[in-house]
Design a protein around this motif. Structure first.
Motif, short mmCIF file in Angstrom:
data_model
loop_
_atom_site.label_atom_id
_atom_site.label_comp_id
_atom_site.label_asym_id
_atom_site.label_seq_id
_atom_site.Cartn_x
_atom_site.Cartn_y
_atom_site.Cartn_z
N GLU B 45 0.81 -1.11 0.03
CA GLU B 45 0.17 -0.04 0.02
C GLU B 45 1.00 1.26 0.04
OE1 GLU B 45 -2.47 -0.79 3.44
OE2 GLU B 45 -3.53 -2.53 2.27
N ALA B 211 -16.34 -11.91 7.77
CA ALA B 211 -16.44 -11.51 6.42
C ALA B 211 -15.80 -12.61 5.44
CB ALA B 211 -15.75 -10.09 6.49
N TYR B 296 -14.66 2.12 -2.68
CA TYR B 296 -14.47 0.95 -2.48
C TYR B 296 -15.14 0.14 -3.66
CZ TYR B 296 -14.17 -3.60 -0.25
OH TYR B 296 -14.08 -4.84 0.02
N ARG B 298 -15.02 -3.85 -5.40
CA ARG B 298 -15.16 -5.10 -4.99
C ARG B 298 -15.41 -6.00 -6.16
NH1 ARG B 298 -20.18 -6.21 -0.98
NH2 ARG B 298 -21.62 -5.61 -2.31
N GLU B 305 -13.99 -12.03 -2.19
CA GLU B 305 -14.09 -10.80 -2.43
C GLU B 305 -12.84 -10.08 -2.37
OE1 GLU B 305 -17.26 -8.84 -0.40
OE2 GLU B 305 -15.91 -6.91 -0.29
N TYR B 309 -9.70 -0.31 -2.13
CA TYR B 309 -10.24 1.00 -1.59
C TYR B 309 -9.25 1.98 -1.80
CZ TYR B 309 -11.44 4.66 1.73
OH TYR B 309 -12.20 5.94 2.23
N LYS B 322 -5.84 0.71 -0.53
CA LYS B 322 -5.60 -0.39 0.46
C LYS B 322 -6.36 -1.40 -0.36
CE LYS B 322 -7.72 -2.35 4.18
NZ LYS B 322 -7.13 -3.01 5.75
N ARG B 324 -8.19 -4.79 0.08
CA ARG B 324 -8.88 -5.79 0.92
C ARG B 324 -8.88 -7.14 0.36
NH1 ARG B 324 -12.72 -10.22 1.75
NH2 ARG B 324 -14.02 -9.45 3.27
N PHE B 328 -7.02 -12.73 3.33
CA PHE B 328 -6.90 -12.12 4.47
C PHE B 328 -8.17 -12.34 5.56
CE2 PHE B 328 -6.85 -8.41 7.59
CZ PHE B 328 -5.74 -8.56 7.88
N ALA B 329 -9.26 -11.99 5.13
CA ALA B 329 -10.60 -12.25 5.78
C ALA B 329 -10.74 -13.92 6.05
CB ALA B 329 -11.59 -11.64 5.30
N VAL B 360 -2.36 -12.23 1.60
CA VAL B 360 -2.66 -12.02 2.82
C VAL B 360 -1.70 -11.01 3.51
CG1 VAL B 360 -2.88 -12.87 5.30
CG2 VAL B 360 -3.38 -14.31 3.24
N ASP B 361 -0.31 -11.18 3.19
CA ASP B 361 0.54 -10.40 3.92
C ASP B 361 0.90 -8.71 3.19
OD1 ASP B 361 0.95 -12.09 5.69
OD2 ASP B 361 2.88 -12.85 4.75
N ARG B 362 0.67 -8.91 2.01
CA ARG B 362 0.89 -7.54 1.09
C ARG B 362 2.08 -6.91 1.48
NH1 ARG B 362 -4.63 -5.72 3.21
NH2 ARG B 362 -3.64 -6.92 4.84
#
Lengths: 172, 362
Positions: B45, B211, B296, B298, B305, B309, B322, B324, B328-329, B360-362
Motif C-alpha cells: 500500500e 466476512a 471501495y 469489489r 471478495e 479502496y 488499500k 482488501r 486475509f479475511a 494476505v501479507d501484502r
C-alpha cells in the motif's frame, strides 16, 4: 424483517437517530456516505449492525490526513440481504488517535483493526488483542503515516531524472 | 494430558508460503490456533501511494500470483469506476473470458495442491497438466506465464492473437471430460471422502461475522456471489449457477470449487458465442488523474471478495490505496475452524481456505 432499503433510507435512519454526531452525509454511487466524530462510533456501528441489519463488514481502512491534523477510519459495510452500502468515516484527532473497537459486532474487524494499528498507529479501545500483525513486534513507527521516515524507504526522485544520474537517498 | 504449544510453520509444506500457526495441542487434538502473518509483507500500500495509477498494475500481479489476471482486473475496475472511464465491449468480453479461465487455473492449482496435502499425488500432476494449458493460452496473449500485467485502465493492453478464441474453445472441449476424471480420484474415492467430510466446520453466522467470501462463504451454505449479487463488467448477461455447500465442512468447500470450474466453463462458452469485434482499449490520457474522492470497489476473485479502496486527492498518484484481500479475511476465521480436530485435519482445513500468503501479507 426490514424491507429493501435504499441508500437514502439508510442515511435518513442514521440521521434521525444520531443527527448531532454527523459531520457530513451524502449519497454517492448508491452508497450512504457518513462522516462522524470518534466519540460514538461504536453506537453508530451497533445501530447499523443490529437495527439496520448490515451484517457484513467488507473492509476497515485507516487514512492519515495530516493537513486536517486528523486520522480517519473508514468502515465499508454492506449486507448479504440488502443492495445498499454504507461508507462510514470516523475522524479522530491525529495526536490522540483512539476509538472504540467494533470487534464485538463483526469478528473480521479484529485483524483489520490490528492492521490499522500496525500501519497507521490508530488505537482501538476494548480490542481483545491489539498487537502488530504485518510488521514485526519490534518495529518502530507506523509506515502509512504520511510523515513516516525510514532510510530504507526513499522515494524515487521524479523531477531530476536525468540520464546517467543516480538517485541519491534524500534525508529529511 | 499436558497441553503443548507447537509451531506449524513458518516453513511447512502445507502452509503454501510462509505462515506460522501456533497450535495448542492436547495430545493429537488442536485446542487453540494463533496465526502469525507478515513474513511476506512488503507494504504494497505504501508502494502504491508512491506510484502513478498505471504503474501500480504490475504490483497487483504479485498480490495473488495464482490469479494475477483477476487482480489486474479488480484494480483497473476500481480506477475505471473512480475516473468514470468507459470500457469497449470487446474488452469486456475478453476480460470475462480471461477472468474465468484464470478462475479455472486457480481452482486447478488449489485442487492439485490440496490433493498433495492429503497425499493424492496423481491428482496434483493431472491438475497441473490442465493448468499448463491455461498458462499457454495466457502466454499467447500477454507473453507472460504468471505475472501478466495484461489489463489496462480502460481495457486491455492488446487484442488477442488470431485463432486464440478457437484455442480457448478447443481447451474447453478438452477440459470438460477431465473434470469427471478428477472425480474418480476425489469424490468417488473413499479415502478422500473420509479425510475431509465433517472436518473444519464453519458455521454460516461465523462465516458472515468473519466476512468470509468466495468458496468459504458459499461452502457454508450462503448463496452469495458478487458476479450475480453486485454485478460488475458484463456478468449480468450470462447464465450460470452458484454452487453452495450444506454443512460448511472442508468437503463443501472442495465441492463448491469443483462445481465452480464447471460454471466457469459455461460462462466462457457463452462469452465466446457473442464476442463482438472492435477496439480493446478506450482512449485514455497519458497522465491519469483521478477526481478528488474515494471508492471501495469489489470483485469476486477466485478466492472471494477482492476489494480495492482508493482515496484520490486529484493528483496522478493515489493518496491512500488499500487492498482488501479475500484470503486475509478468510484466514482470520481459521481460529474458529480448527479447535476440536486432529493435527492431521489441520492440514486439510488450512488447505481448504486456499490461502495465498502474498495476498494476505501484502
Amino acid at each position: 424483517m426490514i424491507g429493501i432499503m435504499t441508500a437514502e433510507d439508510i442515511l435518513q435512519q442514521i440521521q434521525s437517530r444520531f443527527g448531532g454526531e454527523i459531520r457530513t452525509a451524502e449519497v454517492r454511487r448508491g452508497e450512504a456516505c457518513v462522516t462522524i466524530g470518534a466519540d460514538r462510533n461504536y453506537e453508530i456501528c451497533r445501530f447499523i449492525r443490529e437495527e439496520l441489519g448490515y451484517d457484513y463488514l467488507n473492509c476497515l481502512s485507516g487514512v492519515d490526513w495530516p493537513t486536517d491534523n486528523e486520522m480517519e477510519v473508514v468502515y465499508a459495510i454492506s449486507s448479504l440481504k440488502q443492495p445498499g452500502k454504507i461508507m462510514l468515516r470516523a475522524r479522530v484527532p491525529r495526536d490522540e488517535p483512539v476509538l472504540r473497537s467494533v470487534v464485538p459486532l463483526w469478528a473480521t474487524a479484529n485483524w483489520h483493526e490490528r492492521e490499522a494499528y500496525d500501519l497507521l498507529g490508530i488505537r482501538f479501545e476494548n480490542h481483545p488483542d491489539l498487537r502488530r500483525i504485518l510488521l514485526s513486534e519490534d518495529w518502530i513507527g507506523h509506515p502509512l503515516q504520511k510523515d513516516y521516515q525510514d532510510e530504507r524507504f526513499v522515494p524515487y526522485p521524479w523531477d531530476d531524472r536525468k540520464p546517467g544520474t543516480v538517485a541519491r537517498p534524500t534525508t529529511a | 494430558m499436558e497441553e503443548m504449544w507447537v509451531n506449524m510453520g513458518p516453513q511447512h509444506p502445507s502452509t503454501h508460503g510462509v505462515l506460522r500457526l501456533l497450535l495448542k495441542l492436547d495430545g493429537e487434538v488442536v485446542r487453540e490456533c494463533i496465526p502469525y502473518l507478515g513474513y511476506m509483507h512488503r507494504c504494497h500500500e505504501k508502494i502504491g501511494e508512491n506510484r502513478a495509477y498505471v504503474q501500480i498494475i504490475p504490483y497487483t500481479d504479485r498480490l495473488d500470483y495464482l490469479a494475477s489476471m483477476y487482480n489486474n482486473w479488480a484494480y483497473c475496475l476500481a480506477c475505471e469506476r473512480l475516473m468514470e472511464i468507459p470500457i469497449p465491449e470487446r474488452a469486456e468480453y475478453l476480460r470475462v473470458i480471461i477472468g474465468e479461465l484464470q478462475r479455472i487455473a486457480s481452482h486447478l492449482i488449489w485442487l492439485g495442491t490440496f490433493g498433495l496435502d492429503l497425499g493424492n499425488f496423481t491428482l496434483f500432476m493431472w491438475c497441473f497438466r490442465e493448468r499448463e494449458m491455461v498458462l499457454d493460452l495466457f502466454e499467447a496473449v500477454s507473453g507472460q506465464r504468471l505475472n501478466y500485467s495484461f489489463m489496462r485502465i480502460g481495457g486491455l493492453a492488446l487484442d488477442v492473437p488470431e485463432g486464440w478464441l478457437a484455442d480457448v474453445k478447443a481447451f474447453l472441449a478438452y477440459f470438460k471430460p477431465r473434470l469427471l476424471e478428477y472425480d474418480r480420484l476425489t469424490t468417488d474415492q473413499i479415502i478422500w471422502q473420509k479425510r475431509i467430510q465433517g472436518v473444519g466446520i464453519l458455521k454460516p453466522e461465523d462465516a458472515i461475522s468473519y466476512a468470509c467470501s468466495g468458496p468459504m462463504l458459499r461452502g457454508s451454505g450462503i448463496r452469495w456471489d458478487l458476479r450475480r449479487d453486485d454485478p460488475y463488467g458484463i456478468y449480468d448477461r450470462f447464465d450460470f449457477d452458484i454452487p453452495v455447500g450444506v454443512s460448511g465442512d472442508v468437503w463443501d468447500r472442495f465441492w463448491v470449487r469443483r462445481r465452480e470450474m464447471e460454471e466457469s466453463v459455461k460462462i466462457v462458452e457463452q462469452a465466446l458465442k457473442d464476442i463482438p469485434p472492435g477496439p480493446v482499449l478506450s482512449p485514455v490520457a497519458k497522465k491519469l488523474r483521478a477526481p478528488v474522492g474515494d471508492i471501495y470497489s469489489r470483485v469476486e476473485s477466485p478466492r472471494g471478495e477482492l476489494g480495492h479502496y482508493i482515496v484520490a486527492d486529484g493528483s496522478e498518484r493515489p493518496y491512500r490505496y488499500k487492498v482488501r484481500a479475500p484470503t486475509f479475511a478468510n484466514l482470520s476465521a481459521l481460529p474458529v475452524m480448527l479447535p476440536g480436530y486432529m493435527v492431521a485435519d489441520a492440514v486439510a482445513v488450512l488447505g481448504s481456505v486456499d490461502i495465498v500468503l502474498c495476498e494476505v501479507d501484502r
